[in-house]
Design a protein around this motif. Structure first.
Motif, PDB file in Angstrom:
ATOM      1  N   UNK A  14      52.112  37.562  34.863  1.00 31.88           N
ATOM      2  CA  UNK A  14      51.867  36.898  33.585  1.00 31.88           C
ATOM      3  C   UNK A  14      52.676  35.622  33.403  1.00 31.88           C
ATOM      4  N   UNK A  15      53.942  35.629  33.813  1.00 29.05           N
ATOM      5  CA  UNK A  15      54.827  34.506  33.498  1.00 29.05           C
ATOM      6  C   UNK A  15      54.315  33.161  34.022  1.00 29.05           C
ATOM      7  N   UNK A  16      53.996  33.031  35.325  1.00 27.92           N
ATOM      8  CA  UNK A  16      53.560  31.706  35.799  1.00 27.92           C
ATOM      9  C   UNK A  16      52.226  31.260  35.200  1.00 27.92           C
ATOM     10  N   UNK A  17      51.307  32.201  34.982  1.00 20.90           N
ATOM     11  CA  UNK A  17      50.001  31.824  34.420  1.00 20.90           C
ATOM     12  C   UNK A  17      50.105  31.516  32.926  1.00 20.90           C
ATOM     13  N   UNK A  18      51.035  32.163  32.247  1.00 19.57           N
ATOM     14  CA  UNK A  18      51.239  31.849  30.831  1.00 19.57           C
ATOM     15  C   UNK A  18      51.751  30.419  30.668  1.00 19.57           C
ATOM     16  N   UNK A  19      52.633  29.996  31.570  1.00 22.45           N
ATOM     17  CA  UNK A  19      53.125  28.615  31.537  1.00 22.45           C
ATOM     18  C   UNK A  19      51.977  27.640  31.765  1.00 22.45           C
ATOM     19  N   UNK A  20      51.154  27.925  32.777  1.00 21.20           N
ATOM     20  CA  UNK A  20      50.027  27.038  33.083  1.00 21.20           C
ATOM     21  C   UNK A  20      49.058  26.957  31.909  1.00 21.20           C
ATOM     22  N   UNK A  21      48.748  28.113  31.297  1.00 19.96           N
ATOM     23  CA  UNK A  21      47.824  28.124  30.175  1.00 19.96           C
ATOM     24  C   UNK A  21      48.366  27.391  28.967  1.00 19.96           C
ATOM     25  N   UNK A  22      49.667  27.543  28.706  1.00 19.40           N
ATOM     26  CA  UNK A  22      50.265  26.867  27.558  1.00 19.40           C
ATOM     27  C   UNK A  22      50.213  25.353  27.720  1.00 19.40           C
TER      28      UNK A  22
ATOM     29  N   UNK B  57      55.682  44.583  37.146  1.00 18.98           N
ATOM     30  CA  UNK B  57      54.541  44.010  37.871  1.00 18.98           C
ATOM     31  C   UNK B  57      53.714  43.106  36.961  1.00 18.98           C
ATOM     32  N   UNK B  58      53.498  43.532  35.719  1.00 15.78           N
ATOM     33  CA  UNK B  58      52.741  42.721  34.764  1.00 15.78           C
ATOM     34  C   UNK B  58      53.420  41.375  34.545  1.00 15.78           C
ATOM     35  N   UNK B  59      54.725  41.396  34.326  1.00 16.85           N
ATOM     36  CA  UNK B  59      55.464  40.156  34.060  1.00 16.85           C
ATOM     37  C   UNK B  59      55.424  39.209  35.245  1.00 16.85           C
ATOM     38  N   UNK B  60      55.440  39.772  36.460  1.00 15.21           N
ATOM     39  CA  UNK B  60      55.407  38.926  37.665  1.00 15.21           C
ATOM     40  C   UNK B  60      54.131  38.096  37.724  1.00 15.21           C
TER      41      UNK B  60
ATOM     42  N   UNK C 231      47.946  41.444  38.790  1.00 12.24           N
ATOM     43  CA  UNK C 231      46.690  40.734  38.527  1.00 12.24           C
ATOM     44  C   UNK C 231      46.292  40.800  37.065  1.00 12.24           C
ATOM     45  N   UNK C 232      46.486  41.961  36.441  1.00 14.63           N
ATOM     46  CA  UNK C 232      46.207  42.102  35.008  1.00 14.63           C
ATOM     47  C   UNK C 232      47.082  41.135  34.217  1.00 14.63           C
ATOM     48  N   UNK C 233      48.352  41.050  34.602  1.00 18.72           N
ATOM     49  CA  UNK C 233      49.274  40.152  33.924  1.00 18.72           C
ATOM     50  C   UNK C 233      48.882  38.697  34.090  1.00 18.72           C
ATOM     51  N   UNK C 234      48.430  38.322  35.286  1.00 21.91           N
ATOM     52  CA  UNK C 234      48.039  36.933  35.538  1.00 21.91           C
ATOM     53  C   UNK C 234      46.871  36.525  34.648  1.00 21.91           C
ATOM     54  N   UNK C 235      45.832  37.373  34.588  1.00 22.80           N
ATOM     55  CA  UNK C 235      44.672  37.072  33.742  1.00 22.80           C
ATOM     56  C   UNK C 235      45.064  37.041  32.269  1.00 22.80           C
ATOM     57  N   UNK C 236      45.922  37.966  31.876  1.00 28.95           N
ATOM     58  CA  UNK C 236      46.348  38.032  30.480  1.00 28.95           C
ATOM     59  C   UNK C 236      47.214  36.835  30.107  1.00 28.95           C
ATOM     60  N   UNK C 237      48.118  36.440  31.010  1.00 23.49           N
ATOM     61  CA  UNK C 237      48.994  35.315  30.725  1.00 23.49           C
ATOM     62  C   UNK C 237      48.217  34.028  30.501  1.00 23.49           C
TER      63      UNK C 237
ATOM     64  N   UNK D  64      55.154  44.657  27.952  1.00 28.61           N
ATOM     65  CA  UNK D  64      54.486  43.709  28.849  1.00 28.61           C
ATOM     66  C   UNK D  64      54.078  42.451  28.084  1.00 28.61           C
ATOM     67  N   UNK D  65      53.497  42.648  26.901  1.00 28.94           N
ATOM     68  CA  UNK D  65      53.078  41.499  26.095  1.00 28.94           C
ATOM     69  C   UNK D  65      54.270  40.654  25.664  1.00 28.94           C
ATOM     70  N   UNK D  66      55.394  41.302  25.371  1.00 26.28           N
ATOM     71  CA  UNK D  66      56.576  40.570  24.916  1.00 26.28           C
ATOM     72  C   UNK D  66      57.074  39.604  25.991  1.00 26.28           C
ATOM     73  N   UNK D  67      57.069  40.050  27.250  1.00 26.42           N
ATOM     74  CA  UNK D  67      57.501  39.155  28.336  1.00 26.42           C
ATOM     75  C   UNK D  67      56.588  37.929  28.421  1.00 26.42           C
ATOM     76  N   UNK D  68      55.299  38.148  28.178  1.00 20.16           N
ATOM     77  CA  UNK D  68      54.329  37.055  28.237  1.00 20.16           C
ATOM     78  C   UNK D  68      54.525  36.086  27.068  1.00 20.16           C
ATOM     79  N   UNK D  69      54.741  36.625  25.876  1.00 22.43           N
ATOM     80  CA  UNK D  69      54.902  35.765  24.701  1.00 22.43           C
ATOM     81  C   UNK D  69      56.188  34.939  24.768  1.00 22.43           C
TER      82      UNK D  69
END
Length: 244
Positions: free
Chosen positions: A82-90, A77-80, A132-138, A172-177
């Motif tokens: 985090x992934x799209x928001x991490x791309x946007x943030x990067x 759930x976290x990765x779902x 949601x936690x993943x999205x904010x974190x990503x 969870x963090x590894x999937x985001x990184x």
């Protein structure tokens, strides 16, 4: 290799080792505290992708050392989220105003600790809430390099402690990184120099993760939670004062 470069990498490796130990014990903190160190040594735009590479080895080590205790449903759930928001943030990294975001995050972290003191038995979040936690974190992690303290209150409220907490948070963090690394590459932030420096720091972060794993087996759940709350307050103050 020049003497100046060798000294710089020695300082960075020493910091990476010490803060990898901290991350292995508390589940976070290394990235938050490494960011100002790397910024002073290499500059902010260079430091953020380099920090992400360092976190890959640190989190990867914690995943392996705590692999039997990982809660995979939460990671999914976290990765779902985090992934799209991490791309946007990067992709926004080269233009985003970072100072206001850091101050908001600092207030949030300190407020969370105060809320936990007033409400010591919060309701357990659902598995789906971690999207949601993943999205904010990503998003925050891609812009600031690390927002590990942001996720800590939610994993604690879920009831995770020690090995389950460390392993699940690290996975969870590894999937985001990994997502961030791909996005940084697309945005031309992942230079050859960044890759070489990240590789040079990998042994120190792996050694720190192993050392922290040995320490965590010797502390109680109560002390573990107190360490995390202390880390949240320190991280919040660092963000508010602009030192992280």
């Amino acid at each position: 290799m020049s003497v100046d470069l060798a000294l710089t990498l020695l300082l960075a490796s020493t910091a990476a080792f010490g803060l990898a130990v901290l991350s292995a014990v508390a589940g976070f903190g290394g990235g938050v505290l490494l960011l100002p160190v790397f910024t002073a040594l290499f500059g902010l735009r260079f430091a953020v992708p380099m920090l992400t590479l360092t976190q890959l080895s640190s989190n990867g080590s914690r995943v392996w050392l705590n692999r039997r205790h990982i809660r995979w449903a939460l990671v999914g759930w976290f990765a779902a989220g985090a992934a799209p928001l991490a791309v946007a943030g990067a992709l926004l990294l080269t233009h985003a105003p970072l100072s206001p975001l850091k101050r908001v995050l600092g207030v949030f972290l300190i407020a969370v600790v105060g809320w936990r003191r007033l409400n010591p038995h919060p309701g357990k979040p659902s598995d789906r809430a971690f999207a949601g936690v993943g999205a904010a974190s990503g998003l925050g992690s891609a812009l600031l390099g690390s927002v590990g303290p942001l996720t800590a209150p939610f994993f604690l409220a879920y009831g995770l402690t020690r090995a389950a907490y460390i392993g699940t948070e690290a996975t969870a963090a590894l999937t985001m990184h990994l997502t961030k690394i791909a996005a940084y590459g697309a945005g031309d932030l992942l230079t050859t120099q960044v890759l070489l420096y990240g590789a040079a720091l990998t042994p120190a972060t792996i050694a720190g993760a192993w050392t922290g794993k040995k320490i965590i087996g010797r502390i109680s759940d109560r002390v573990f939670v107190l360490l995390i709350e202390a880390g949240l307050v320190i991280a919040g103050l660092l963000f508010l004062t602009g030192l992280a």
